[in-house]
Design an enzyme around this catalytic site. Structure first.
Site, PDB file in Angstrom:
ATOM      1  N   THR A 550      23.242  71.889  40.376  1.00 31.33           N
ATOM      2  CA  THR A 550      24.506  72.034  41.099  1.00 31.33           C
ATOM      3  C   THR A 550      24.269  71.739  42.579  1.00 31.33           C
ATOM      4  O   THR A 550      23.161  71.431  43.002  1.00 31.33           O
ATOM      5  CB  THR A 550      25.054  73.463  40.960  1.00 31.33           C
ATOM      6  OG1 THR A 550      24.274  74.359  41.787  1.00 31.33           O
ATOM      7  CG2 THR A 550      25.009  73.945  39.522  1.00 31.33           C
ATOM      8  N   LEU A 608      12.211  59.433  43.147  1.00 25.91           N
ATOM      9  CA  LEU A 608      11.044  58.914  43.859  1.00 25.91           C
ATOM     10  C   LEU A 608      10.063  60.040  44.206  1.00 25.91           C
ATOM     11  O   LEU A 608      10.482  61.131  44.614  1.00 25.91           O
ATOM     12  CB  LEU A 608      11.465  58.217  45.158  1.00 25.91           C
ATOM     13  CG  LEU A 608      12.290  56.938  45.016  1.00 25.91           C
ATOM     14  CD1 LEU A 608      12.663  56.401  46.393  1.00 25.91           C
ATOM     15  CD2 LEU A 608      11.529  55.885  44.234  1.00 25.91           C
ATOM     16  N   GLY A 659      29.226  56.905  41.010  1.00 27.45           N
ATOM     17  CA  GLY A 659      28.416  58.111  40.957  1.00 27.45           C
ATOM     18  C   GLY A 659      27.312  58.207  41.978  1.00 27.45           C
ATOM     19  O   GLY A 659      26.412  59.044  41.864  1.00 27.45           O
ATOM     20  N   GLU A 662      28.363  62.079  46.764  1.00 26.27           N
ATOM     21  CA  GLU A 662      28.728  63.439  46.380  1.00 26.27           C
ATOM     22  C   GLU A 662      30.184  63.420  45.922  1.00 26.27           C
ATOM     23  O   GLU A 662      30.937  62.490  46.229  1.00 26.27           O
ATOM     24  CB  GLU A 662      28.569  64.385  47.582  1.00 26.27           C
ATOM     25  CG  GLU A 662      27.160  64.508  48.115  1.00 26.27           C
ATOM     26  CD  GLU A 662      26.264  65.353  47.227  1.00 26.27           C
ATOM     27  OE1 GLU A 662      26.797  66.055  46.337  1.00 26.27           O
ATOM     28  OE2 GLU A 662      25.031  65.283  47.399  1.00 26.27           O
ATOM     29  N   ASP A 673      24.093  65.054  54.442  1.00 25.98           N
ATOM     30  CA  ASP A 673      23.149  64.918  53.345  1.00 25.98           C
ATOM     31  C   ASP A 673      21.803  64.385  53.846  1.00 25.98           C
ATOM     32  O   ASP A 673      20.739  64.874  53.464  1.00 25.98           O
ATOM     33  CB  ASP A 673      23.735  63.985  52.277  1.00 25.98           C
ATOM     34  CG  ASP A 673      22.872  63.921  51.034  1.00 25.98           C
ATOM     35  OD1 ASP A 673      22.603  64.979  50.447  1.00 25.98           O
ATOM     36  OD2 ASP A 673      22.460  62.804  50.665  1.00 25.98           O
ATOM     37  N   LYS A 677      18.066  66.212  53.987  1.00 25.53           N
ATOM     38  CA  LYS A 677      16.875  65.571  53.424  1.00 25.53           C
ATOM     39  C   LYS A 677      15.772  65.431  54.479  1.00 25.53           C
ATOM     40  O   LYS A 677      14.589  65.664  54.185  1.00 25.53           O
ATOM     41  CB  LYS A 677      17.239  64.196  52.857  1.00 25.53           C
ATOM     42  CG  LYS A 677      18.117  64.257  51.607  1.00 25.53           C
ATOM     43  CD  LYS A 677      18.525  62.863  51.158  1.00 25.53           C
ATOM     44  CE  LYS A 677      19.380  62.919  49.894  1.00 25.53           C
ATOM     45  NZ  LYS A 677      19.834  61.578  49.465  1.00 25.53           N
ATOM     46  N   GLY A 791      21.867  58.218  41.978  1.00 22.26           N
ATOM     47  CA  GLY A 791      22.287  57.996  40.600  1.00 22.26           C
ATOM     48  C   GLY A 791      21.908  59.178  39.732  1.00 22.26           C
ATOM     49  O   GLY A 791      20.811  59.738  39.846  1.00 22.26           O
TER      50      GLY A 791
END
Length: 809
Positions: A550, A608, A659, A662, A673, A677, A791
């Protein structure tokens, strides 16, 4: 000649008693058959006695059920009228005697041990006559004539010498089938009826087999033999084909109720093998118990347990170096008939812990407090401390003494599962390691040990999957497709025991059918975060992993609780790892301290191996100096799609439809995002950073993020013209846009940058991510990691890889 013993369940029903007939009549050599009372009759005889001695007239009804049970059995299995009538007469005579005894107990309201022994003897006397009549040519023998006891230490104990002599005399000529009632004996002096205790029919058979030097003793029961563990707790438990006498004795003493423990000694002395067979499945090979087992390489053979354990600790400074304290402890307990099955003593000698059954605990504490009353009064010793609510587990195997590290593996396995060992004991023979735990961890302990010591056919990993959207749905499907292959190729069973959607959840300890999980969720009740927490921790299941697919901050808030309960966490959710630094460190420290895993590889770069590579570099002694990366597959897709024919707003819609983004693409467009990261990577590289520390150079006006998502989509086309003008300039200059995240010695920033055709980021296609790592070892030529960075399918695969890394530990 062989001796066959059939237990209560083997004579408990018409089906089983007819199976007994076929088994015995199929024997080629001479056979002595020992039988127990019909299943449940011994308990019924005792409970009826209790009612009678209390003056409860309902004992007559209970006695009536005993009468009916035996006559129903006779009617069902004895078809020959002459034999039926003769057996009925014998049975009625015995039942009339029993009725008179019950009546006497009822009248005088006294039930002495002598009277109770006489009452319970009728169970075997009745059943043995039925079986002797059923088996063609069988000859009945009265075990009261040759099984003799003597009264010692408050108990009726077997007089071995006299009994062996009488058995050999009685069976100097053995018929093809001899039938003996088990359990029953008589006092050698008075001739009064006694018995050999619970499970005494096994003992009777062993005594006879040893006295007559039988070829084999067969114990016929309702299981296929000794199991590696209790199959009611561990479905994967399987039958042990061979055991040594010592291993069988240890398992019997610790709760494996396959045979009565005293059974083993008489035949062990004569080196007579014992076979344990199943009356209901006679074709099964069963378990053979013998002296030596050839080619045996398994360090442990089985796991058994005793619930209802109380640990009593005798402690005091006066115990140190004082001779005779332990003698006083065990003498006092023995004099009061209290059995101790586990002893653990500190090397300092200031405390001794003993394991007793719960029902003996109160008396044991009283006895020991009385024994050491003077020492307690002076303060030299403390009053006895009793801890109940415990269970005792034993791992058993003669090969443990030849295998280094068994105890270390045992306690390490328990520790990683969050199970504390309260006391432990191991004999010098190293055949049995016993330990005491809280009873609430009994099931979990048995499962994790069975799995850890390769007694299970498969290693099991129990998964809780939270989130059934694009990533979670793909993960569930990937697991479903791989389950059988992993079981065949790696002996690994991925057991999904919980699946949670946004509003519903389903849990099943035995595993959820993954091709039906959607229907099961639909039928389940509404769920919430608290319910998920309670179900996952309450299941208290071994080798468990919580998988978060989630983006929920509430679900991420559960990680600390799960790790504290020794549940590993695999997260596609970025919230926890990018949250405030102290919380991030606490999660990692907790995982390390509890011996579980907190993995979040897919937080950056989907499938990755970016985080794993950074960790490997640092663990090998390298230092991360700089990170340059395109970390948003969504933004890379958008800027790669952008062209004179495809405006900016359309690229955002395509990213959403395919897809990559978000559910709310503003999270990607705002750079949040990427910031998260970058924070995660910087922290994994060894630097302390918060999201607010990241310098942000964004490309979307702030007013685009105000209002609802629907309003955002309406306003988005207004940006198309501006982006097209700037894109033309880039095209003329031979440049492309990339939203770049950078870390330089702990300083971080994100920005939209134009890169030329000589830059490694220029040719980045589709939704790919790329990371350049500059380290002390990779200074001149940075390490490059590149590939699909977005993806659902590749993200799910990355989560799956994290799960597999836990499975392979």
């Amino acid at each position: 000649m062989k001796v066959l013993k059939f237990g209560g369940t083997s004579v408990g029903s018409v089906e089983s008693i007819l199976s007994l007939k076929r088994i015995v009549e199929g024997q080629q050599q001479k056979t002595i058959v020992v039988v127990s009372a019909l299943g449940g009759i011994t308990d019924k005889l005792i409970s009826t006695s209790t009612m009678a001695v209390k003056g409860d007239e309902r004992y007559k009804d209970e006695f009536g059920t005993i009468v009916k049970r035996h006559h129903d059995m006779i009617d069902a299995v004895i078809t020959d009228k002459e034999k039926h009538d003769k057996l009925s007469d014998v049975t009625d005579s015995l039942l009339n005697e029993l009725c008179s005894i019950y009546h006497g107990v009822f009248l005088i309201k006294d039930l002495s041990p002598k009277t109770l022994a006489a009452i319970v003897s009728y169970g075997e006397r009745l059943s043995s006559h039925i079986v002797a009549t059923l088996i063609e040519g069988a000859q009945w023998y009265d075990s009261r004539e040759f099984i003799k006891t003597e009264f010692k230490h408050g108990k009726h104990l077997l007089d071995s010498e006299l009994t062996n002599s009488l058995v050999r005399h009685t069976f100097r000529q053995i018929p093809h089938v001899a039938l003996i009632p088990g359990f029953i004996s008589t006092d050698k002096k008075s001739g009064e009826i006694t018995n050999l205790g619970r499970g005494g029919s096994d003992y009777t058979a062993s005594i006879v087999a040893a006295a007559l030097d039988a070829e084999v003793l067969e114990i016929w029961t309702d299981v296929n033999g000794f199991m590696t563990a209790d199959p009611r707790v561990i479905p994967s438990a399987y039958t042990i084909t061979e055991l040594s006498y010592v291993e069988a004795m240890e398992l019997c003493n610790f709760g494996a109720k396959v045979i009565y423990p005293p059974t083993i000694y008489p035949v062990c002395v004569k080196n007579i093998p014992i076979k344990v067979k199943n009356t209901f499945n006679p074709e099964a090979p069963g378990t053979i118990i013998k002296d030596k087992i050839a080619g045996d390489s398994k360090p442990i053979k089985g796991i058994s347990s005793i619930g209802g354990t109380t640990l009593i600790t005798v402690t005091g400074l006066s115990m140190v170096g004082v001779i005779g304290v332990n003698r006083r402890i065990f003498t006092a307990l023995a004099d009061n008939g209290i059995s101790v099955f586990l002893v653990s003593q500190a090397s300092s000698e200031n405390s001794t812990s003993i394991g007793v059954r719960d029902e003996d605990a109160t008396m044991a504490v009283k006895v020991l407090n009385n024994e050491f009353a003077k020492e307690i009064e002076t303060g030299a010793m403390y009053p006895m401390h009793a801890e109940s609510g415990l269970a005792t587990i034993a791992i058993v195997g003669e090969n443990m003494k030849h295998t280094p590290g068994i105890a270390g593996k045992l306690f390490g396995t328990l520790g990683r599962s969050g199970i504390s060992v309260i006391a432990c004991a191991q004999g010098a023979s190293e055949t049995n390691i016993s330990f005491v735990i809280s009873s609430k961890y009994l099931r979990k302990s048995l499962n994790v040990l069975h799995d850890s010591f390769f007694l299970s056919e498969y290693k099991v990993l129990n998964l809780f999957i939270c989130g059934t959207g694009t990533v979670g749905g793909n993960l569930i499907e990937q697991i479903r497709m791989q389950q059988n292959k992993l079981m065949d190729s790696q002996r690994l069973k991925l057991n999904v025991v919980g699946i949670m959607s946004s509003h519903k959840s389903v849990f099943c300890r035995d595993g959820i059918q993954l091709d039906k999980y959607k229907e099961l969720l639909e039928l389940s009740e509404e769920s919430c975060t608290g319910h998920i927490r309670d179900e996952v921790t309450g299941m208290n299941i071994f080798n468990s992993v919580f998988v978060d697919c989630t983006a929920s901050a509430e679900i991420a808030g559960l990680y600390q609780t799960f790790l504290e309960h020794n549940i590993s966490v695999v997260a596609a959710n970025k919230v926890a790892a990018s949250n405030d630094y102290d919380s991030y460190i606490k999660l990692k420290d907790t995982a390390m301290r509890r011996g579980v895993k907190y993995l979040f590889e897919t937080n950056v770069g989907a499938g990755l191996p970016i985080i794993g590579t950074i960790n490997d570099l640092r663990n090998s002694g390298d230092r991360i100096l700089k990170i340059e990366a395109v970390l948003s597959g969504t933004l890379n897709f958008i800027f790669n799609e952008l062209s004179s024919e495809v405006p900016f707003s359309e690229t955002v819609r395509r990213a959403k439809q395919q897809g990559y983004s978000e559910p709310d693409p503003r999270i990607d467009l705002s750079g949040k995002d990427v910031v998260r990261k970058l924070v995660i990577l910087t922290r994994e590289a060894g630097y302390k950073v918060e999201q607010d520390d990241v310098e942000k150079n964004l490309f979307i006006p702030q007013n685009m993020f105000d209002g609802t998502l629907e309003e955002f989509w309406q306003k988005l086309p207004a940006l198309d013209a501006g982006f097209e003008d700037r894109r033309k300039v880039l095209e003329t200059n031979g440049q492309r846009w990339r939203f770049v995240a950078k870390m330089d010695h702990g300083k971080t920033r994100v920005s939209l940058e134009a890169v030329n055709r000589h830059h490694p980021f220029y040719g980045l296609e589709g939704s790919n991510n790329i990371v350049l790592l500059t380290t002390e070892r990779y200074k001149e030529y940075p390490m490059l990691i590149q590939g699909y960075g977005a993806g659902a399918e590749v993200t799910a695969a990355g989560v799956f890889a994290n799960i597999m890394s836990i499975a392979n530990i």
